[in-house]
Design an enzyme around this catalytic site. Structure first.
Site: not given
Ligand code: R5P
Length: 285
Positions: A34, A89-90, A213, A182, A184, A159
């Site tokens: 599983d 990040r959280q 990411s 930057k 978001r 950033d």
């Molecule tokens: C943000 O605060 C981080 O330093 C990275 O810039 C961010 O997590 C990158 O994520 P992604 O590749 O999804 O833009």
């Protein structure tokens, strides 16, 4: 003492093992039908250095089961090395009643380990959850050396969040550094602008960040830098997740180099030496 790798960190564990001369423990990792994970350490332990990233998610359960297996194998002391600490990040409640994942994971590890090393945690706030047991290992020196070798003209961070690290990288490389503005817009979309009065025209840019990411940040930054005349964009980051694949970068950036905290196609730099020296310092030999 033995190094005990979880399923996602075997490459890095082997490198650290050869640098330190500490053998790898024999571990049986397998999945039940599983897909649930089974972990057994196939020898007795005295002290264990467990190596495991929390990405993908299965890495979290792997670390917890490996800690238990190490305990059951007799380890009196258990040290955890988290090459990439996901969920960091959280690190606060940005909205009411949110789960603070960086704290939740930290608590799970604090209960089980005597010391926790993390390579470039996303933020000081995240690191603070680990208290005195936590120790951050910073990879800027490794990235700075590579930036220097590659013949870049300027270090640019996307950033303010990576500004200080960008400056440290630029010092190692002997270059100037700036950071972009930057905003978001969503999980996958960001807006980037170049600070007024700075020209990237004709420059070879080392674009540095802690992680890639989705790649949204790097791609948008590269687009804006190229539109403003940058000659080439070399991307450097500590943790390369590439959750949206790697093909989308072709044509937008000239090269990508990541460390091996998450093993991938662009892992051209290794954190094994800096990790080994932190472990050596901790164990006093
Ligand atoms: C943000 O605060 C981080 O330093 C990275 O810039 C961010 O997590 C990158 O994520 P992604 O590749 O999804 O833009």
């Amino acid at each position: 003492m033995k190094i005990v790798s979880t399923g996602n960190s075997e490459g890095l564990s082997s490198k650290i093992s050869s640098i330190l001369g500490i053998p790898l423990a024999r571990v049986n990792h397998r999945r039940f039908a599983d897909t649930e994970l089974y972990v057994r350490i196939e020898e007795q332990l005295n002290e264990a250095i467990v190596v495991g990233s929390t990405y993908p998610d299965s890495g979290i359960i792997d670390i917890l089961l490996t800690a238990d297996a190490a305990q059951n194998a007799g380890a009196k002391k258990k040290v955890l090395l988290v090459p990439y600490f996901g969920y960091a990040r959280q690190d606060a409640m940005f909205q009411q009643y949110e789960a603070v994942s960086a704290r939740v994971l930290s608590e799970l590890f604090l209960e089980r380990f005597d010391k926790i090393f993390v390579v470039n945690m996303h933020s000081p706030e995240g690191m603070a959850f680990l208290g005195n047991k936590g120790k951050e290992i910073r990879a800027e020196s490794v990235i700075g050396e590579r930036v220097k070798e590659d013949g870049n003209d300027v270090v640019i961070s996307p950033d303010d969040g990576f500004r200080e690290e960008g400056e440290n990288i630029s010092k190692v490389a002997g270059l100037e550094s700036i950071y972009l503005n930057k905003k978001r817009v969503s999980d996958t979309k960001v807006e980037i602008t170049i600070p007024e009065g700075f020209s990237v025209k004709g420059k070879v840019v080392a674009l540095t960040d802690d992680m890639i990411s989705t790649g949204g940040t790097i791609l948008e930054s590269s687009k804006v830098l190229k539109q403003n005349g940058a000659k080439a964009i070399n991307v450097y980051c500590v943790h390369g997740l590439f959750v949206s694949g790697t093909s989308r970068y072709a044509g937008f950036v000239d090269s990508i180099s990541t460390t091996d905290t998450v093993d991938g196609p662009f892992s051209k730099m290794t954190v094994s030496d800096i990790v080994a020296s932190s472990l050596r310092e901790y164990f006093g030999h």
